[in-house]
Design an enzyme around this catalytic site. Structure first.
Site, PDB file in Angstrom:
ATOM      1  N   PRO A   1      33.818  33.115  54.411  1.00 23.73           N
ATOM      2  CA  PRO A   1      34.227  31.739  54.707  1.00 23.73           C
ATOM      3  C   PRO A   1      34.384  30.913  53.441  1.00 23.73           C
ATOM      4  O   PRO A   1      33.703  31.162  52.447  1.00 23.73           O
ATOM      5  CB  PRO A   1      33.071  31.205  55.569  1.00 23.73           C
ATOM      6  N   ASP A   2      35.319  29.942  53.490  1.00 24.52           N
ATOM      7  CA  ASP A   2      35.374  28.996  52.390  1.00 24.52           C
ATOM      8  C   ASP A   2      34.261  27.979  52.590  1.00 24.52           C
ATOM      9  O   ASP A   2      33.421  28.114  53.478  1.00 24.52           O
ATOM     10  CB  ASP A   2      36.758  28.340  52.286  1.00 24.52           C
ATOM     11  N   PHE A   3      34.231  26.958  51.768  1.00 19.93           N
ATOM     12  CA  PHE A   3      33.109  26.029  51.833  1.00 19.93           C
ATOM     13  C   PHE A   3      33.365  24.828  52.743  1.00 19.93           C
ATOM     14  O   PHE A   3      32.468  24.388  53.456  1.00 19.93           O
ATOM     15  CB  PHE A   3      32.768  25.518  50.422  1.00 19.93           C
ATOM     16  N   ARG A   4      34.596  24.303  52.736  1.00 20.17           N
ATOM     17  CA  ARG A   4      34.807  22.982  53.309  1.00 20.17           C
ATOM     18  C   ARG A   4      35.620  22.918  54.593  1.00 20.17           C
ATOM     19  O   ARG A   4      35.739  21.856  55.168  1.00 20.17           O
ATOM     20  CB  ARG A   4      35.471  22.083  52.250  1.00 20.17           C
TER      21      ARG A   4
ATOM     22  N   GLN B   1      36.680  30.438  40.975  1.00 18.78           N
ATOM     23  CA  GLN B   1      35.510  29.696  41.437  1.00 18.78           C
ATOM     24  C   GLN B   1      34.601  30.580  42.284  1.00 18.78           C
ATOM     25  O   GLN B   1      33.481  30.183  42.598  1.00 18.78           O
ATOM     26  CB  GLN B   1      35.956  28.514  42.311  1.00 18.78           C
ATOM     27  N   ASN B   2      35.071  31.755  42.668  1.00 18.67           N
ATOM     28  CA  ASN B   2      34.379  32.571  43.665  1.00 18.67           C
ATOM     29  C   ASN B   2      33.215  33.351  43.072  1.00 18.67           C
ATOM     30  O   ASN B   2      33.272  33.802  41.926  1.00 18.67           O
ATOM     31  CB  ASN B   2      35.373  33.520  44.339  1.00 18.67           C
TER      32      ASN B   2
ATOM     33  N   ASP C   1      32.023  36.065  44.807  1.00 16.10           N
ATOM     34  CA  ASP C   1      31.990  37.292  45.623  1.00 16.10           C
ATOM     35  C   ASP C   1      32.307  38.571  44.857  1.00 16.10           C
ATOM     36  O   ASP C   1      32.210  39.667  45.407  1.00 16.10           O
ATOM     37  CB  ASP C   1      32.944  37.155  46.815  1.00 16.10           C
TER      38      ASP C   1
ATOM     39  N   HIS D   1      31.959  29.747  38.324  1.00 17.84           N
ATOM     40  CA  HIS D   1      30.745  29.389  39.055  1.00 17.84           C
ATOM     41  C   HIS D   1      29.767  30.553  39.134  1.00 17.84           C
ATOM     42  O   HIS D   1      28.884  30.581  39.987  1.00 17.84           O
ATOM     43  CB  HIS D   1      31.103  28.886  40.463  1.00 17.84           C
TER      44      HIS D   1
ATOM     45  N   CYS E   1      15.428  35.990  35.892  1.00 17.47           N
ATOM     46  CA  CYS E   1      14.239  35.298  36.353  1.00 17.47           C
ATOM     47  C   CYS E   1      14.347  33.837  35.942  1.00 17.47           C
ATOM     48  O   CYS E   1      14.688  33.524  34.795  1.00 17.47           O
ATOM     49  CB  CYS E   1      12.991  35.924  35.731  1.00 17.47           C
TER      50      CYS E   1
ATOM     51  N   CYS F   1      10.180  38.691  39.700  1.00 19.10           N
ATOM     52  CA  CYS F   1      10.218  39.286  38.367  1.00 19.10           C
ATOM     53  C   CYS F   1       9.009  40.195  38.157  1.00 19.10           C
ATOM     54  O   CYS F   1       7.872  39.800  38.442  1.00 19.10           O
ATOM     55  CB  CYS F   1      10.238  38.172  37.319  1.00 19.10           C
TER      56      CYS F   1
ATOM     57  N   CYS G   1       6.826  38.364  35.086  1.00 18.13           N
ATOM     58  CA  CYS G   1       6.031  37.143  35.231  1.00 18.13           C
ATOM     59  C   CYS G   1       5.854  36.701  36.677  1.00 18.13           C
ATOM     60  O   CYS G   1       5.243  35.660  36.931  1.00 18.13           O
ATOM     61  CB  CYS G   1       6.663  36.014  34.423  1.00 18.13           C
TER      62      CYS G   1
ATOM     63  N   GLY H   1      44.419  29.061  46.593  1.00 20.78           N
ATOM     64  CA  GLY H   1      43.236  28.992  47.437  1.00 20.78           C
ATOM     65  C   GLY H   1      42.131  28.070  46.967  1.00 20.78           C
ATOM     66  O   GLY H   1      40.961  28.381  47.145  1.00 20.78           O
ATOM     67  N   THR H   2      42.489  26.935  46.393  1.00 21.63           N
ATOM     68  CA  THR H   2      41.475  25.997  45.920  1.00 21.63           C
ATOM     69  C   THR H   2      41.826  24.585  46.351  1.00 21.63           C
ATOM     70  O   THR H   2      43.002  24.228  46.443  1.00 21.63           O
ATOM     71  CB  THR H   2      41.322  26.054  44.383  1.00 21.63           C
TER      72      THR H   2
ATOM     73  N   ASP I   1      46.980  24.076  52.016  1.00 22.34           N
ATOM     74  CA  ASP I   1      47.156  22.628  52.041  1.00 22.34           C
ATOM     75  C   ASP I   1      47.817  22.134  50.759  1.00 22.34           C
ATOM     76  O   ASP I   1      47.682  22.756  49.696  1.00 22.34           O
ATOM     77  CB  ASP I   1      45.800  21.926  52.209  1.00 22.34           C
TER      78      ASP I   1
ATOM     79  N   CYS J   1      47.311  32.356  51.430  1.00 24.17           N
ATOM     80  CA  CYS J   1      47.489  32.953  50.105  1.00 24.17           C
ATOM     81  C   CYS J   1      48.111  34.346  50.173  1.00 24.17           C
ATOM     82  O   CYS J   1      48.996  34.682  49.378  1.00 24.17           O
ATOM     83  CB  CYS J   1      46.150  33.007  49.371  1.00 24.17           C
TER      84      CYS J   1
END
Length: 385
Positions: free
Chosen positions: A95-98, A168-169, A171, A188, A196, A220, A223, A260-261, A287, A322
């Site tokens: 899924p996309d985010f928005r 930006q993905n 995945d 991203h 860690c 970790c 630690c 796709g952005t 869009d 796309c």
């Protein structure tokens, strides 16, 4: 004419006129300072470079999608940069985010977050990492197959015209196409590496995958801090390469492909402003995005996308999914068979690798295969041709 008469002919400025002029100059100066502040410190509102003032004619005569494809067939491109978002992965089942109703942020109620974006908030993660790892198990790389849009970028590389691919993905589907790591800038971050959050000890993807699918909180060994995939959360800096590479990548770029952005997330969205005025910009998106600055006075040189506007000189748009866009473009360029072959051959490699991986996991754990339970072979998402 006497000297006294000459002096009388010269227009004089009243105090009120002088004051008004000074006020106007002061306002102009203040506005310029504000624009420069946002442009230089927040990377908003375009460049203050002198190139922004250049007046250019249309880069190609016909800025329709058909006219653009014809120009590509006849003249080609030498240095292409691609920038993509979640829209190129939705047909793979991610899924996309928005998107209302189907987007990731619309379907996080089960995690009982204070707000949807908290799942990618560093402060919240440090207090309660469990929701993120539950989501990570659902979206983990290896459960999905790259889409035609991903493979089109790989085809550009194979043809020797891809300068860089900005995504930006998180995945890693770009990597699964076989695109070399040095060509990819994951703005991203991604699941590819992990650290860690306390001592910064590094862990590889295989280790993290085993922890996530065993429903263990990744801790970790050194630690006992929580190990987090190198995904850029709110409150973290983008990778250094995102800031250092554009100067080289866009210097002689003759085509920027945007796919796709939403072009809403900064500083990633600012990449559309980086190419020079003779670089064509192609948008393939569901869009019509990027057409106006969200605060117009920040962008006095109109660096937004101008497709379908009278003053457009270089922007082209394909509004649709796309995959449909890249398939239409591949067909127009005579690359349809090449793209089909690339998708088929790479799919076979991926399936063989996944089958081998599952076999090794079964040998190590005779009880059950947590990966197969989560995403069994029949449930794998396949968005290829």
């Amino acid at each position: 004419m006497s000297d006294s008469e000459k002096k009388q002919e010269k227009p004089t400025r009243t105090d009120s006129n002088s004051s008004s002029s000074d006020e106007e100059e002061g306002k102009d100066h203040t506005m310029d300072v504000i624009r420069r502040f946002f442009a230089n410190t927040l990377n908003l509102g375009g460049s203050t470079d002198a190139k922004a003032d250049l007046k250019v004619e249309k880069v190609i005569p016909d800025l329709s999608f058909e006219g653009f494809a014809e120009h590509w067939r006849e003249h080609g491109f030498r240095k292409i940069v691609t920038m993509v978002g979640a829209g190129i992965s939705t047909s793979a089942g991610i899924p996309d985010f928005r998107s209302p109703g189907s987007g990731l942020y619309s379907n996080l109620k089960k995690y009982k977050l204070p707000h949807p974006t908290a799942i990618f908030d560093l402060d919240y993660f440090e207090k309660n990492p469990a929701p993120f790892f539950a989501l990570a198990k659902e979206l983990y790389p290896g459960s999905f197959i790259p889409t035609p849009a991903h493979y089109f970028v790989r085809l550009l590389h194979d043809k020797g015209v891809l300068q860089r691919h900005y995504t930006q993905n998180i995945d890693t589907l770009d990597r699964l196409t076989g695109l070399p790591e040095d060509k990819i800038i994951e703005a991203h971050g991604s699941f590819h590496t992990n650290h860690c959050i306390k001592c910064r000890q590094e862990y590889d993807m295989a280790w993290m995958k085993a922890e996530i699918f065993a429903d263990r909180l990744p801790k970790c060994k050194k630690c006992k801090g929580v190990v987090k995939p190198d995904i850029v959360f709110f409150g973290e800096n983008l990778p250094q390469r995102f800031y250092t590479s554009p100067d080289e990548d866009f210097q002689d770029c003759d085509l920027l492909i945007i796919m796709g952005t939403s072009l809403e997330v900064q500083p990633f969205a600012s990449l559309v402003q980086r190419p020079g005025p003779r670089c064509l910009r192609l948008l393939i998106n569901r869009d019509a995005v990027g057409q106006a600055s969200f605060v117009p006075w920040m962008d006095p040189h109109e660096r937004s996308l101008l497709f379908n506007k009278p003053n457009n000189t270089r922007d082209v748009a394909y509004l649709g999914e796309c995959d449909a866009g890249v398939l239409a473009l591949a067909k127009a360029l005579g690359w349809e068979d090449e793209l089909q072959q690339l998708i088929s051959s790479e799919k076979e490699k991926l399936k063989a690798g996944q089958k081998s991986e599952r076999g090794e996991e079964k040998k190590e754990n005779t009880d059950s295969d947590p990966v197969e339970k989560a995403s069994g072979s029949e449930a794998k998402k396949d968005a290829s041709l």
